[in-house]
Design an enzyme around this catalytic site. Sequence first.
Site, short mmCIF file in Angstrom:
data_model
loop_
_atom_site.label_atom_id
_atom_site.label_comp_id
_atom_site.label_asym_id
_atom_site.label_seq_id
_atom_site.Cartn_x
_atom_site.Cartn_y
_atom_site.Cartn_z
N LEU A 65 -77.35 19.27 48.81
CA LEU A 65 -77.95 19.05 50.13
C LEU A 65 -79.40 18.61 49.97
O LEU A 65 -80.03 18.85 48.94
CB LEU A 65 -77.85 20.33 50.95
N PRO A 66 -79.97 17.98 51.01
CA PRO A 66 -81.28 17.34 50.86
C PRO A 66 -82.44 18.28 50.58
O PRO A 66 -83.34 17.94 49.82
CB PRO A 66 -81.49 16.63 52.21
N LYS A 174 -87.85 20.24 38.83
CA LYS A 174 -87.35 18.99 39.42
C LYS A 174 -88.41 18.34 40.29
O LYS A 174 -88.64 17.12 40.20
CB LYS A 174 -86.09 19.27 40.25
N LYS A 243 -90.65 13.81 50.20
CA LYS A 243 -90.34 15.23 50.33
C LYS A 243 -90.52 15.96 49.00
O LYS A 243 -91.15 17.02 48.93
CB LYS A 243 -88.91 15.40 50.85
#
Length: 307
Positions: A65-66, A174, A243
């Site tokens: 998921l984002p 990440k 993001k």
Amino acid sequence: MADAVTFIGLGTMGQPMVRNLARSVPVEVHDADRAAVDAAARNPGVTALPGLVEGADADVVILMLPDSTVVERVLGDPETPLSFAGRLRPGTLVVDMGSSAPRATQQLAGRLRKRGVALVDAPVSGGPRKASTAELTIMVGGSAEDHERALPLLRAMGTSVTHVGPAGAAHALKALNNLLSAIGLVGALEVLTTGAKFGLDPRIMLDVVNRSTGRNQSTEVKIGPEVLDGRFQVGFSLPLTVKDIGTALELSTSLGLTPEVSQACVRFCRAALADLGEGNPDQSELARYLAKVTGVDLTRRTTVIRS
């Protein structure tokens, strides 16, 4: 690899990941987009779930998921019996393979642990191309025991799987990796723009840089085919880039650091996203914004050296 697996999130990355995973274990899938579910279910070993809650019976739940907001929305409150998280059985393993915020991951892991549910964060690097070939680089955060349990599933999707620390550690790494990648891309574009303004041919510059110490992943993989050839299809969106690098910058500043290069990169990428408008521009379209700001279009070759 006998665990029953539910996979939630069938976007650009999720689709090929499910296809590769299903070669090793049967997978049940869910996504808010029913067309994405139907597309995934056409692969051998993949079954469409009738709804989200039916996936809570699995031994392992994989999320692609984002961000943390969507993860929280899908899982719900673990203390609420009718939420997805509230329906998970003790002993279930949740694997968050998206790019969530590390602090939020730590908090979620603690809340799930109270119900006997384990969480590992296992974000990926490599983009759609590596996802398609099951050659992703996967970072794993969580206990050593939970990492070992997830390992066979992760190896079905990636060639490099590394346990990097406790829950939240992989999401931190990440985000930091993506920040470094963005810094490399923006820096390379600025260098090529300066050279082109001086009169150097961007393609010749890129070829020399890639044989020299200034090369990076963006110069070697992205800029030639996606910017100079004008395709602008890296396959990773600029909104997701903004993001992720914002998450990394927030982590850095929360630790009392003042990372000036990182701040400049985030500021540039946010300005580019605002300028490019709504939609889902590709990460490589940072070059379009830079061309607009500088008046130097890297897709146009120049050969005259200024004196």
